[in-house]
Design an enzyme around this catalytic site. Structure first.
Site, PDB file in Angstrom:
ATOM      1  N   ARG A   5      29.732  -2.658  37.262  1.00 27.68           N
ATOM      2  CA  ARG A   5      29.847  -1.256  37.700  1.00 27.68           C
ATOM      3  C   ARG A   5      28.660  -0.455  37.164  1.00 27.68           C
ATOM      4  O   ARG A   5      27.786  -0.997  36.478  1.00 27.68           O
ATOM      5  CB  ARG A   5      31.165  -0.657  37.218  1.00 27.68           C
ATOM      6  N   TYR A  49      25.131   3.870  18.223  1.00 26.26           N
ATOM      7  CA  TYR A  49      24.493   3.745  19.544  1.00 26.26           C
ATOM      8  C   TYR A  49      23.012   4.130  19.468  1.00 26.26           C
ATOM      9  O   TYR A  49      22.151   3.453  20.053  1.00 26.26           O
ATOM     10  CB  TYR A  49      25.259   4.652  20.512  1.00 26.26           C
ATOM     11  N   ALA A  50      22.706   5.212  18.738  1.00 26.64           N
ATOM     12  CA  ALA A  50      21.309   5.646  18.606  1.00 26.64           C
ATOM     13  C   ALA A  50      20.476   4.579  17.901  1.00 26.64           C
ATOM     14  O   ALA A  50      19.336   4.296  18.304  1.00 26.64           O
ATOM     15  CB  ALA A  50      21.240   6.965  17.842  1.00 26.64           C
ATOM     16  N   ALA A  80      21.117   1.370  17.854  1.00 32.23           N
ATOM     17  CA  ALA A  80      20.958   0.244  18.777  1.00 32.23           C
ATOM     18  C   ALA A  80      19.896   0.551  19.835  1.00 32.23           C
ATOM     19  O   ALA A  80      19.037  -0.292  20.135  1.00 32.23           O
ATOM     20  CB  ALA A  80      22.297  -0.074  19.452  1.00 32.23           C
ATOM     21  N   LYS A  81      19.930   1.761  20.391  1.00 32.50           N
ATOM     22  CA  LYS A  81      19.011   2.098  21.477  1.00 32.50           C
ATOM     23  C   LYS A  81      17.575   2.282  20.967  1.00 32.50           C
ATOM     24  O   LYS A  81      16.613   1.970  21.688  1.00 32.50           O
ATOM     25  CB  LYS A  81      19.497   3.346  22.215  1.00 32.50           C
ATOM     26  N   GLY A 129      26.221  -6.599  32.407  1.00 30.41           N
ATOM     27  CA  GLY A 129      27.038  -5.387  32.523  1.00 30.41           C
ATOM     28  C   GLY A 129      26.981  -4.825  33.927  1.00 30.41           C
ATOM     29  O   GLY A 129      26.971  -3.620  34.138  1.00 30.41           O
ATOM     30  N   ALA A 130      26.961  -5.742  34.908  1.00 31.78           N
ATOM     31  CA  ALA A 130      26.641  -5.342  36.285  1.00 31.78           C
ATOM     32  C   ALA A 130      27.871  -5.192  37.171  1.00 31.78           C
ATOM     33  O   ALA A 130      27.746  -5.065  38.382  1.00 31.78           O
ATOM     34  CB  ALA A 130      25.658  -6.340  36.894  1.00 31.78           C
ATOM     35  N   SER A 168      18.084   4.538  25.743  1.00 28.67           N
ATOM     36  CA  SER A 168      18.783   5.800  26.050  1.00 28.67           C
ATOM     37  C   SER A 168      18.049   6.940  25.370  1.00 28.67           C
ATOM     38  O   SER A 168      17.384   6.745  24.342  1.00 28.67           O
ATOM     39  CB  SER A 168      20.215   5.740  25.510  1.00 28.67           C
ATOM     40  N   ASP A 193      30.267 -12.836  27.593  1.00 26.74           N
ATOM     41  CA  ASP A 193      29.988 -11.785  26.611  1.00 26.74           C
ATOM     42  C   ASP A 193      28.539 -11.969  26.180  1.00 26.74           C
ATOM     43  O   ASP A 193      28.184 -13.008  25.609  1.00 26.74           O
ATOM     44  CB  ASP A 193      30.941 -11.955  25.423  1.00 26.74           C
TER      45      ASP A 193
HETATM   46  P1  NAP Z   1      29.397   1.362  32.108  1.00 28.59           P
HETATM   47  O1  NAP Z   1      29.726   2.005  33.397  1.00 28.59           O
HETATM   48  O2  NAP Z   1      30.352   1.511  30.955  1.00 28.59           O
HETATM   49  O3  NAP Z   1      29.132  -0.190  32.396  1.00 28.59           O
HETATM   50  C1  NAP Z   1      28.792  -1.061  31.360  1.00 28.59           C
HETATM   51  C2  NAP Z   1      29.201  -2.461  31.753  1.00 28.59           C
HETATM   52  O4  NAP Z   1      28.851  -3.350  30.672  1.00 28.59           O
HETATM   53  C3  NAP Z   1      30.715  -2.608  31.968  1.00 28.59           C
HETATM   54  O5  NAP Z   1      30.980  -3.281  33.181  1.00 28.59           O
HETATM   55  C4  NAP Z   1      31.149  -3.401  30.761  1.00 28.59           C
HETATM   56  O6  NAP Z   1      32.269  -4.242  30.984  1.00 28.59           O
HETATM   57  C5  NAP Z   1      29.923  -4.254  30.500  1.00 28.59           C
HETATM   58  N1  NAP Z   1      29.947  -4.834  29.171  1.00 28.59           N
HETATM   59  C6  NAP Z   1      30.340  -4.247  28.008  1.00 28.59           C
HETATM   60  N2  NAP Z   1      30.241  -5.099  26.990  1.00 28.59           N
HETATM   61  C7  NAP Z   1      29.778  -6.270  27.496  1.00 28.59           C
HETATM   62  C8  NAP Z   1      29.486  -7.527  26.935  1.00 28.59           C
HETATM   63  N3  NAP Z   1      29.649  -7.776  25.621  1.00 28.59           N
HETATM   64  N4  NAP Z   1      29.043  -8.515  27.752  1.00 28.59           N
HETATM   65  C9  NAP Z   1      28.902  -8.301  29.083  1.00 28.59           C
HETATM   66  N5  NAP Z   1      29.156  -7.114  29.681  1.00 28.59           N
HETATM   67  C10 NAP Z   1      29.599  -6.107  28.888  1.00 28.59           C
HETATM   68  O7  NAP Z   1      28.003   1.848  31.536  1.00 28.59           O
HETATM   69  P2  NAP Z   1      26.726   2.504  32.284  1.00 28.59           P
HETATM   70  O8  NAP Z   1      26.837   3.970  32.139  1.00 28.59           O
HETATM   71  O9  NAP Z   1      26.514   1.878  33.594  1.00 28.59           O
HETATM   72  O10 NAP Z   1      25.580   2.050  31.267  1.00 28.59           O
HETATM   73  C11 NAP Z   1      24.759   0.907  31.473  1.00 28.59           C
HETATM   74  C12 NAP Z   1      23.695   0.873  30.382  1.00 28.59           C
HETATM   75  O11 NAP Z   1      22.934   2.070  30.427  1.00 28.59           O
HETATM   76  C13 NAP Z   1      24.250   0.765  28.968  1.00 28.59           C
HETATM   77  O12 NAP Z   1      23.410  -0.046  28.177  1.00 28.59           O
HETATM   78  C14 NAP Z   1      24.198   2.189  28.495  1.00 28.59           C
HETATM   79  O13 NAP Z   1      24.138   2.265  27.078  1.00 28.59           O
HETATM   80  C15 NAP Z   1      22.936   2.679  29.156  1.00 28.59           C
HETATM   81  N6  NAP Z   1      22.862   4.137  29.303  1.00 28.59           N
HETATM   82  C16 NAP Z   1      23.798   4.824  30.029  1.00 28.59           C
HETATM   83  C17 NAP Z   1      23.693   6.208  30.146  1.00 28.59           C
HETATM   84  C18 NAP Z   1      24.678   7.035  30.925  1.00 28.59           C
HETATM   85  O14 NAP Z   1      24.573   8.271  30.883  1.00 28.59           O
HETATM   86  N7  NAP Z   1      25.617   6.460  31.647  1.00 28.59           N
HETATM   87  C19 NAP Z   1      22.650   6.871  29.508  1.00 28.59           C
HETATM   88  C20 NAP Z   1      21.722   6.136  28.773  1.00 28.59           C
HETATM   89  C21 NAP Z   1      21.826   4.768  28.684  1.00 28.59           C
HETATM   90  P3  NAP Z   1      33.749  -3.701  30.676  1.00 28.59           P
HETATM   91  O15 NAP Z   1      34.040  -2.699  31.740  1.00 28.59           O
HETATM   92  O16 NAP Z   1      34.595  -4.928  30.771  1.00 28.59           O
HETATM   93  O17 NAP Z   1      33.707  -3.097  29.307  1.00 28.59           O
END
Ligand code: NAP
Length: 252
Positions: free
Chosen positions: A15, A153-154, A156-157, A12-13, A141, A62
Site C-alpha cells: 500500500r 524514526y528521525a 533511522a531516517k 513495503g509495497a 524522510s 520481513d
Molecule cells: P505505509 O502506508 O504505512 O506502508 C508501509 C508498508 O510497509 C506497509 O504495507 C507495511 O506492512 C510494510 N512494512 C512494515 N514493516 C515491514 C517489514 N518489516 N517488512 C516488510 N514490510 C513492512 O507507509 P507509507 O506512508 O507508504 O511510507 C512508505 C515509506 O515512506 C516509509 O519508509 C516511510 O517511513 C516513508 N515516508 C513516509 C512519509 C509519509 O508522509 N507517508 C513521509 C516520509 C517518509 P503492514 O501494513 O503489514 O505493517
C-alpha cells in the site's frame, strides 16, 4: 516503457508509497517483486500491475529478517530473474516522546528501516554487481532533520542518508547508483495513525499541515513515485549518493 526492462524489488509495497512506486516502475516496463510482511496483502498491488499489462509477483517477508530476505530474493530470481533495482520503502512508526519511548519502540523502528535496508541491499547487490548495473533507492524522510516524538524514526531516517552515501561510494564502481528520497507529508495510512494519535480527522490534519507547506498541499504517493522513477532511469546514471527532498518546499 524503458529501453531495458529490469527486475525491481519494492519493499513495503502492499500500500501507500511502495504501491505507487511499484505501479510507476511497472509502467516504465519493469518486472516488479512486491514485498510486504504478509503475502496476501500484496495482491491489490500485484493485481493492479497485471491489470495494467505489467508483470509482478507478491512475496511475504520481513525485511529485517536475515533468513526471510535471502529466501524472498531467491524466489525473485527464480520467478522474475535477478533483481537489479531495489527500493527500500518498508517502514513503521512508533512515535513517542523520549521519556516514554520503550526499548521496543526504538528497536522495531531501527530494525525495519535501517536493518531492513541493510539486509535487503546486501542480498540484492550481488545481482547488481554481477550485472554491472543497478539502482538502489532508499526512503528517508524530512523527519531526518528532527521531529518531536520521533527520536527513533528521525535517527533511522538520518541513518539511511549515511547508508545511502556509503553504498554509493562502494557500489559506484560496479555501475550501481544509490540515492535517497526524503518525503515530507504524504497522504497514506501511515499518517492516518498519526492523526488518530493526535485526536484529529486525517483530512483536518492534512488540511492544517498544507498551510505550512510552500506549495499549499500535502503530497500524494505519486509525487514520490515520480522521484523514484527518475533515480531508477537509465538517464540518472551520473546521479548517486544524493538525498532528494520531495516535500513541497525546501524543508519540513
Ligand atoms: P505505509 O502506508 O504505512 O506502508 C508501509 C508498508 O510497509 C506497509 O504495507 C507495511 O506492512 C510494510 N512494512 C512494515 N514493516 C515491514 C517489514 N518489516 N517488512 C516488510 N514490510 C513492512 O507507509 P507509507 O506512508 O507508504 O511510507 C512508505 C515509506 O515512506 C516509509 O519508509 C516511510 O517511513 C516513508 N515516508 C513516509 C512519509 C509519509 O508522509 N507517508 C513521509 C516520509 C517518509 P503492514 O501494513 O503489514 O505493517
Amino acid at each position: 516503457m524503458t529501453a531495458t526492462p529490469r527486475t525491481a524489488v519494492v519493499t513495503g509495497a502492499a500500500r501507500g508509497i511502495g504501491a505507487a512506486i511499484s505501479l510507476r516502475l511497472a509502467r516504465e516496463g519493469h518486472r516488479i517483486a512486491v514485498i510486504d510482511l504478509d503475502e496476501d496483502d500484496t495482491s491489490a498491488t500485484v493485481d493492479a500491475i497485471r491489470a495494467a499489462g505489467g508483470e509482478a509477483i507478491g512475496i511475504g517477508a520481513d525485511v529485517s529478517d536475515s533468513l526471510e530476505v535471502p529466501a524472498a530474493i531467491a524466489r525473485v530470481v527464480a520467478e522474475l530473474g535477478p533483481p537489479t533495482v531495489l527500493v527500500n520503502n518498508a517502514g513503521i512508526l512508533r512515535d513517542n516522546l523520549l521519556f516514554k519511548m520503550t526499548d521496543g519502540d526504538w528497536d522495531s523502528v531501527i530494525g525495519v528501516h535501517l536493518r531492513g535496508a541493510f539486509v535487503m541491499s546486501r542480498e540484492v547487490q550481488r545481482h547488481q554487481v554481477a550485472a554491472k548495473w543497478g539502482r538502489i533507492v532508499n526512503l528517508s524522510s524530512t523527519s531526518a532533520l528532527g521531529n518531536r516524538g520521533q527520536a527513533n524514526y528521525a535517527a533511522a531516517k538520518a541513518g539511511l542518508q549515511g547508508f545511502t552515501k556509503t553504498l554509493a561510494i562502494e557500489l559506484g564502481p560496479f555501475g550501481v547508483t544509490v540515492n535517497a528520497i526524503a518525503p515530507g507529508l504524504i497522504a497514506t495510512d501511515m499518517l492516518r495513525g498519526t492523526a488518530e494519535r493526535l485526536g484529529v480527522r486525517l483530512d483536518t490534519y492534512l488540511g492544517d499541515a498544507a498551510m505550512d507547506i510552500p506549495v499549499r498541499r500535502t503530497g500524494v504517493p505519486a509525487d514520490v513515485a515520480a522521484a523514484a522513477a527518475f533515480f531508477v532511469s537509465e538517464e540518472a546514471s551520473f546521479v548517486s549518493g544524493q538525498v532528494l527532498y520531495v516535500a513541497g518546499g525546501p524543508k519540513a
